[in-house]
Scaffold this active site. Sequence first.
Site, mmCIF file in Angstrom:
data_model
loop_
_atom_site.group_PDB
_atom_site.id
_atom_site.type_symbol
_atom_site.label_atom_id
_atom_site.label_comp_id
_atom_site.label_asym_id
_atom_site.label_seq_id
_atom_site.Cartn_x
_atom_site.Cartn_y
_atom_site.Cartn_z
ATOM 1 N N GLY A 13 0.816 -1.212 0.000
ATOM 2 C CA GLY A 13 0.000 0.000 0.000
ATOM 3 C C GLY A 13 0.843 1.252 0.000
ATOM 4 O O GLY A 13 0.479 2.274 0.579
ATOM 5 N N TYR A 156 -14.400 -3.061 9.043
ATOM 6 C CA TYR A 156 -13.020 -2.570 9.147
ATOM 7 C C TYR A 156 -12.455 -2.815 10.550
ATOM 8 O O TYR A 156 -11.338 -3.327 10.693
ATOM 9 C CB TYR A 156 -12.973 -1.080 8.821
ATOM 10 N N LYS A 160 -9.258 -5.222 11.733
ATOM 11 C CA LYS A 160 -8.079 -4.731 12.446
ATOM 12 C C LYS A 160 -7.919 -5.416 13.807
ATOM 13 O O LYS A 160 -6.795 -5.548 14.314
ATOM 14 C CB LYS A 160 -8.146 -3.213 12.585
#
Length: 252
Positions: A13, A156, A160
Amino acid sequence: MARLQDKIIIITGGARGIGAAFCKAVAAEGAVVIVSDVRDGAGTVKAIEAEGGRAIFIHSDVANSKSVNDLINDVVKRYGRIDALVNNAAIFANLQRQNFFEIGEQEWDDVMAVNVRGPFLLCKAVAPVMMKQKAGKIINIASGTVFKGQTGITHYVTSKGAIVALTRCVARELGDYNINVNAIAPGLTMSEGVLSNPQMTGAGANATLNTRALKREQQPEDLTGTLVFLCSSDSDFMTGHTMVVDGGSVMR
């Protein structure tokens, strides 16, 4: 000598946002940076080279095992080793806030594929290289939302939370090989992607800011010092930990 002189470091990324800031920071410390992304990372490489640093771009999709294995094999073929892996690639900035019961199965699966399977595949692919070396650093990127139970982005936050667990488990398994596995949990960071999503800025960002002891917006550069530390020999006796870097919103 720079803290990461001649270290071979992969950052996923790395084409923009926090990932690009990470790439520039480790390059400034002397590392050879492999910028990995599904986006074009040429801009990050150009910025690093303009400052006298060393970097290459290798296109890779972290959710695809062949793409991940090709990335690791390519880096080993070019440089003979991998000193650090930073699992930064994730789906976040383009998500729309919604109740958990409104999240579609496909969107859930897409988030899990990149945010969880991706780091798992990369850890799995790089482990034999680092085990042979008897050395290596793996840094996963979690999120401060895990410790808050943040609403509106349950997929999300769940992904995580899995990264925190993955970090601990892999650290246990690789400790005998002198490999350090740690994570960074940022707060809401004003990256390019976040700034382009109205739901991530404005009132929502102000609400997050007001929970911090240090009341200002978080920038990608606020995370780079912690990353350099975890990539360097300064963190050689630290593993399995998640370091929250969010201006004092979460205190653990």
